[in-house]
Scaffold this motif. Structure first.
Motif, PDB file in Angstrom:
ATOM      1  N   ILE A  54      75.896  22.298  14.862  1.00 49.04           N
ATOM      2  CA  ILE A  54      74.363  22.106  14.028  1.00 49.04           C
ATOM      3  C   ILE A  54      73.946  21.003  13.533  1.00 49.04           C
ATOM      4  N   ASP A  55      74.665  20.410  12.671  1.00 46.49           N
ATOM      5  CA  ASP A  55      74.482  18.906  12.145  1.00 46.49           C
ATOM      6  C   ASP A  55      73.914  18.090  13.292  1.00 46.49           C
ATOM      7  N   PHE A  56      74.576  18.013  14.425  1.00 44.70           N
ATOM      8  CA  PHE A  56      74.388  17.030  15.677  1.00 44.70           C
ATOM      9  C   PHE A  56      72.858  17.527  15.969  1.00 44.70           C
ATOM     10  N   CYS A  57      72.570  18.400  16.188  1.00 47.22           N
ATOM     11  CA  CYS A  57      71.297  18.985  16.470  1.00 47.22           C
ATOM     12  C   CYS A  57      70.147  18.874  15.682  1.00 47.22           C
ATOM     13  N   ASN A  58      70.517  18.923  14.257  1.00 46.41           N
ATOM     14  CA  ASN A  58      69.739  18.444  13.254  1.00 46.41           C
ATOM     15  C   ASN A  58      69.480  16.968  13.250  1.00 46.41           C
ATOM     16  N   ILE A  59      70.441  16.409  13.402  1.00 47.90           N
ATOM     17  CA  ILE A  59      70.422  14.692  13.574  1.00 47.90           C
ATOM     18  C   ILE A  59      69.425  14.192  14.554  1.00 47.90           C
ATOM     19  N   PHE A  60      69.410  14.849  15.866  1.00 47.34           N
ATOM     20  CA  PHE A  60      68.657  14.474  16.854  1.00 47.34           C
ATOM     21  C   PHE A  60      67.555  15.384  17.204  1.00 47.34           C
ATOM     22  N   ASN A  61      67.461  16.318  16.377  1.00 47.89           N
ATOM     23  CA  ASN A  61      66.201  17.254  16.497  1.00 47.89           C
ATOM     24  C   ASN A  61      66.065  17.837  18.026  1.00 47.89           C
ATOM     25  N   CYS A  62      67.391  18.229  18.427  1.00 50.25           N
ATOM     26  CA  CYS A  62      67.488  18.996  19.675  1.00 50.25           C
ATOM     27  C   CYS A  62      67.913  20.361  19.663  1.00 50.25           C
ATOM     28  N   SER A  63      67.877  21.224  20.466  1.00 56.08           N
ATOM     29  CA  SER A  63      68.192  22.524  20.516  1.00 56.08           C
ATOM     30  C   SER A  63      69.685  22.944  20.769  1.00 56.08           C
ATOM     31  N   LEU A  64      70.155  23.758  19.993  1.00 59.53           N
ATOM     32  CA  LEU A  64      71.744  24.204  20.388  1.00 59.53           C
ATOM     33  C   LEU A  64      71.773  24.546  21.296  1.00 59.53           C
ATOM     34  N   ASP A  65      70.804  25.528  21.985  1.00 54.28           N
ATOM     35  CA  ASP A  65      70.836  26.318  23.234  1.00 54.28           C
ATOM     36  C   ASP A  65      71.011  24.859  24.189  1.00 54.28           C
ATOM     37  N   TYR A  66      70.294  23.833  24.381  1.00 52.21           N
ATOM     38  CA  TYR A  66      70.335  22.944  25.346  1.00 52.21           C
ATOM     39  C   TYR A  66      71.920  22.305  25.266  1.00 52.21           C
ATOM     40  N   ILE A  67      72.276  22.047  24.142  1.00 48.51           N
ATOM     41  CA  ILE A  67      73.765  21.271  23.951  1.00 48.51           C
ATOM     42  C   ILE A  67      74.738  22.286  24.373  1.00 48.51           C
ATOM     43  N   ILE A  68      74.785  23.517  24.038  1.00 52.97           N
ATOM     44  CA  ILE A  68      75.734  24.543  24.709  1.00 52.97           C
ATOM     45  C   ILE A  68      75.443  24.872  26.078  1.00 52.97           C
ATOM     46  N   LEU A  69      74.341  25.430  26.217  1.00 54.07           N
ATOM     47  CA  LEU A  69      73.999  26.011  27.612  1.00 54.07           C
ATOM     48  C   LEU A  69      73.416  25.165  28.566  1.00 54.07           C
ATOM     49  N   GLY A  70      72.836  23.978  27.967  1.00 55.14           N
ATOM     50  CA  GLY A  70      71.863  23.237  28.975  1.00 55.14           C
ATOM     51  C   GLY A  70      70.500  23.817  29.012  1.00 55.14           C
ATOM     52  N   LYS A  71      69.978  25.149  28.333  1.00 52.96           N
ATOM     53  CA  LYS A  71      68.676  25.342  28.333  1.00 52.96           C
ATOM     54  C   LYS A  71      67.765  24.564  27.595  1.00 52.96           C
ATOM     55  N   LYS A  72      66.769  24.251  28.110  1.00 52.69           N
ATOM     56  CA  LYS A  72      65.766  23.450  27.414  1.00 52.69           C
ATOM     57  C   LYS A  72      64.800  24.416  27.007  1.00 52.69           C
ATOM     58  N   ASP A  73      64.037  23.934  25.799  1.00 52.12           N
ATOM     59  CA  ASP A  73      62.982  24.515  25.114  1.00 52.12           C
ATOM     60  C   ASP A  73      61.683  25.134  26.048  1.00 52.12           C
ATOM     61  N   SER A  74      61.643  26.431  26.042  1.00 52.75           N
ATOM     62  CA  SER A  74      60.407  26.962  26.735  1.00 52.75           C
ATOM     63  C   SER A  74      59.377  26.088  27.051  1.00 52.75           C
ATOM     64  N   ILE A  75      58.856  25.537  26.212  1.00 48.76           N
ATOM     65  CA  ILE A  75      57.606  24.623  26.521  1.00 48.76           C
ATOM     66  C   ILE A  75      58.076  23.442  27.268  1.00 48.76           C
ATOM     67  N   ILE A  76      58.962  22.797  26.812  1.00 43.13           N
ATOM     68  CA  ILE A  76      59.568  21.604  27.366  1.00 43.13           C
ATOM     69  C   ILE A  76      60.211  21.839  28.979  1.00 43.13           C
ATOM     70  N   SER A  77      60.501  23.018  29.201  1.00 44.77           N
ATOM     71  CA  SER A  77      60.961  23.212  30.575  1.00 44.77           C
ATOM     72  C   SER A  77      59.863  23.401  31.651  1.00 44.77           C
ATOM     73  N   LYS A  78      58.725  23.615  30.908  1.00 44.82           N
ATOM     74  CA  LYS A  78      57.302  23.621  31.665  1.00 44.82           C
ATOM     75  C   LYS A  78      57.019  22.479  32.272  1.00 44.82           C
ATOM     76  N   LEU A  79      57.469  21.085  31.593  1.00 47.88           N
ATOM     77  CA  LEU A  79      57.027  19.949  31.947  1.00 47.88           C
ATOM     78  C   LEU A  79      57.720  19.458  33.096  1.00 47.88           C
ATOM     79  N   PRO A  80      57.258  18.400  34.016  1.00 49.50           N
ATOM     80  CA  PRO A  80      57.843  17.835  34.965  1.00 49.50           C
ATOM     81  C   PRO A  80      59.200  16.961  34.453  1.00 49.50           C
ATOM     82  N   ASN A  81      60.141  17.240  35.018  1.00 48.42           N
ATOM     83  CA  ASN A  81      61.522  16.793  34.918  1.00 48.42           C
ATOM     84  C   ASN A  81      61.380  15.330  34.526  1.00 48.42           C
ATOM     85  N   ARG A  82      60.498  14.347  34.987  1.00 55.27           N
ATOM     86  CA  ARG A  82      60.505  12.957  34.366  1.00 55.27           C
ATOM     87  C   ARG A  82      60.059  12.829  33.183  1.00 55.27           C
TER      88      ARG A  82
END
Length: 88
Positions: A54-82
Motif C-alpha cells: 500500500i505504501d509503495f502504491c501511495n509513493i508512486f501513485n499507482c493502483s494496488l489492482d495494477y501491482i497485484i493483478l495487472g489491471k490498469k485503471d478503467s480510464i487508463i485502460s481505454k487509452l492506447p497502450n503507447r
C-alpha cells in the motif's frame, strides 16, 4: 505466495519504480526494508507486506489492482497502450 504469482508482481513493481527514476536503495529506505528485500521482491522470490504494498502504491501513485493483478485503471485502460506506457 507462489513464485508464479510473485514474478509478475515484482516485474510490475520494477517497471513502476524505474519509470519514476527511483533506485532500489531509495525505495528500500522509504519502505523501511533492505535493498536486498526490494531486489528479491522484484525478482519474485519474496514479497512485501500488505502495508508496504500500500505504501509503495501511495509513493508512486499507482493502483494496488495494477501491482497485484495487472489491471490498469478503467480510464487508463481505454487509452492506447503507447500512451499508457508513457504514463507508467
Amino acid at each position: 505466495m507462489e513464485s508464479d504469482l510473485l514474478i509478475p508482481i515484482g516485474q510490475r513493481m520494477r517497471e513502476v519504480r524505474r519509470a519514476h527514476g527511483i533506485t532500489q536503495e531509495v525505495l528500500a529506505e522509504k519502505l523501511s526494508v533492505t535493498p536486498k528485500h526490494i531486489s528479491h521482491t522484484e525478482c519474485g522470490t519474496s514479497s512485501l507486506s500488505l502495508s508496504n504494498l500500500i505504501d509503495f502504491c501511495n509513493i508512486f501513485n499507482c493502483s494496488l489492482d495494477y501491482i497485484i493483478l495487472g489491471k490498469k485503471d478503467s480510464i487508463i485502460s481505454k487509452l492506447p497502450n503507447r500512451i499508457v506506457d508513457i504514463i507508467y
